[in-house]
Design an enzyme around this catalytic site. Structure first.
Site, mmCIF file in Angstrom:
data_model
loop_
_atom_site.group_PDB
_atom_site.id
_atom_site.type_symbol
_atom_site.label_atom_id
_atom_site.label_comp_id
_atom_site.label_asym_id
_atom_site.label_seq_id
_atom_site.Cartn_x
_atom_site.Cartn_y
_atom_site.Cartn_z
ATOM 1 N N SER A 99 1.185 -5.351 -10.129
ATOM 2 C CA SER A 99 0.559 -5.063 -8.789
ATOM 3 C C SER A 99 -0.211 -2.991 -9.040
ATOM 4 O O SER A 99 -0.082 -3.106 -8.035
ATOM 5 C CB SER A 99 2.013 -5.044 -7.532
ATOM 6 O OG SER A 99 1.519 -6.273 -6.837
ATOM 7 N N LYS A 108 -3.184 -2.365 -7.929
ATOM 8 C CA LYS A 108 -3.789 -2.059 -6.883
ATOM 9 C C LYS A 108 -4.215 -1.068 -6.826
ATOM 10 O O LYS A 108 -4.970 -0.374 -5.587
ATOM 11 C CB LYS A 108 -2.751 -2.555 -5.620
ATOM 12 C CG LYS A 108 -2.106 -3.927 -5.308
ATOM 13 C CD LYS A 108 -0.688 -3.618 -3.970
ATOM 14 C CE LYS A 108 -0.635 -5.411 -3.806
ATOM 15 N NZ LYS A 108 -0.179 -6.358 -5.156
ATOM 16 N N SER A 130 3.119 -3.731 -1.494
ATOM 17 C CA SER A 130 2.472 -4.851 -1.952
ATOM 18 C C SER A 130 1.581 -5.895 -1.778
ATOM 19 O O SER A 130 2.539 -6.465 -2.133
ATOM 20 C CB SER A 130 3.699 -4.934 -3.194
ATOM 21 O OG SER A 130 2.883 -5.306 -4.529
#
Length: 456
Positions: free
Chosen positions: A113, A116, A291
């Site tokens: 993640s 991101k 997240s």
């Protein structure tokens, strides 16, 4: 004697008398004052106005910068943990941009993640911070209305005065009220998902993650990010999010939900209702702090639309990378198949991730500065709220370290900033693949060392 002359003379006498009286009173007061005892305390002066010290103290421009040798010595112990698996990373001085330490920084790794970070950066570089997504309803033919998805994953079927997963989310009931006010007699509901193209699941996604609550098939309209239990943290996701949204509108209009259909192409008609999502910055904060994979994929598609690419997994990934390249960030070695980092086939280097953080923390790209504020705080917020609280070094870093986390099976990642004990701000990107059971805590220990070592 005439009255007017008598009055004038009277006024003159009275005026003189008053003046003499004032003189006598002033003289008496002065005499009394001179006879006051010398030891009589004077009236205390009023205290100085209170001032508040600032809650945030700027870091010093002259704070000592860690040395590469000092960092190498300080990190030896944490690097020796075998549970880090295959490990790469880079540490940079935020002010000067100088690389202070690196290990395999140019090697493509599974980012999870931390991907991101790139999606958020591209959004800040291309989109208005107040940008909102619009969900519309068209009257397409007599008795038929079409719910047109605009890519807003926050839309909710919750009644008024009932909490939703996303703050300030638009609601299906508001669309239903507008439709009723339009006078349209609704007999059936259709759903237009044509804003998005391509597959609804990315390469490298596990369909079991839908039931696990990590993702939903990406369609241009869904409710509460596809959650089937909107205010439950562990809620699974829907496998038919667009159809669910259409059925929720049908129920609100008292139409048979079994008659809802999803259109294969774009619909035409007269707009009779619309609602809007929360602004971009609020959606970015949800994406980064929690997240949120669905939110990341939706925002990636916004970037794609803004730069003229298809709103698909491939279009979003290409749009994100090209936007960062235009901003001077080196994306060599990057291979992105989604915007969230959920795909096990994604690859990023620590160098690319650290350059994104460096651009946000430094002065090169002012548009990226809000990215620093979007990062979770160690021991305080988002996905870091329960981390850095179990060891002395971890607690010492709590509040001083902000980072985006990443986690997949065997993968742990962390990218962000930390203020060391000298007051120097450092940026870092850490990627651990094929990690062991304590891989995540080993990564946290590595980052916590940056806070406390001084590293001179």
């Amino acid at each position: 004697m005439r009255p007017t002359r008598w009055r004038r003379s009277t006024y003159l006498v009275v005026g003189v008398s008053v003046l003499l009286l004032v003189v006598v009173v002033v003289a008496a007061a002065a005499l009394v004052a001179t006879r006051q005892p010398a030891e009589q305390p004077a009236v205390e002066a009023a205290p100085a106005p209170a001032t508040a010290a600032p809650g945030v103290v700027p870091v010093s421009d002259s704070a000592d910068k860690p040395t590469p040798q000092g960092l190498t010595r300080a990190l030896q112990a944490v690097l020796a943990n075998p549970d880090l698996g295959r490990f790469t990373g880079r540490i940079t001085d935020a002010r000067s941009g100088d690389q202070l330490w690196a290990q395999g920084a140019g090697v493509p790794m599974q980012p999870a993640s931390t991907n991101k970070m790139l999606t958020a950066a591209a959004a800040l570089l291309t989109l208005d911070r107040e940008a909102r997504l619009t969900t519309r309803v068209l009257s397409a033919s007599p008795g038929v209305v079409v719910l047109v998805g605009g890519g807003d994953p926050t839309l909710s079927a919750a009644p008024r005065n009932v909490d939703t997963w996303y703050r300030d989310a638009a609601r299906i009931v508001d669309l239903a009220d507008q439709i009723r006010r339009s006078g349209v007699d609704v007999k059936s509901v259709q759903v237009d998902v044509s804003a998005y193209s391509g597959p609804s699941m990315a390469p490298g996604w596990d369909p079991l993650d839908i039931d696990g609550g990590d993702i939903a098939p990406m369609e241009a309209i869904m409710l509460d990010g596809g959650r089937t239990q909107p205010v439950t943290v562990e809620s699974r996701r829907s496998r038919t999010p667009a159809l669910d949204a259409g059925r929720a509108l049908a129920v609100a209009l008292r139409v048979d939900p079994a008659k809802v259909t999803v259109l294969p192409s774009a619909a035409r008609g007269t707009e009779i209702a619309s609602v809007q999502s929360p602004p971009l910055m609020q959606r970015l904060r949800d994406m980064m702090n929690f997240s949120d994979n669905v939110m990341a994929e939706a925002i990636g598609r916004e970037v794609a639309a803004e730069v003229g690419r298809p709103q698909s997994f491939d279009g979003a990934a290409r749009a994100v990378l090209s936007t960062l390249e235009d901003a001077g960030i080196d994306t060599a070695g990057a291979r992105l198949l989604d915007s969230s980092g959920l795909s096990v086939d994604n690859r990023l280097t620590a160098e690319t991730l650290d350059e994104v953080v460096q651009a946000a923390a430094g002065d090169a790209e002012p548009a990226l500065r809000p990215l620093v504020d979007l990062l979770p705080i160690a021991g305080g917020s988002g996905t870091l709220s329960n981390r850095y609280l179990d060891t002395d070094d971890g607690r010492a870093a709590a509040g001083y370290l902000r980072a985006k986390t990443g986690s997949l099976t065997g993968t742990n990642s962390l990218a962000g900033i930390v203020t060391d004990e000298s007051g120097r701000v450092l940026t870092f990107a850490l990627l651990s693949n094929d990690a062991g059971p304590t891989g995540r805590t080993a990564l946290d220990a590595f980052a916590a060392t940056l806070r406390s070592c001084g590293c001179r």
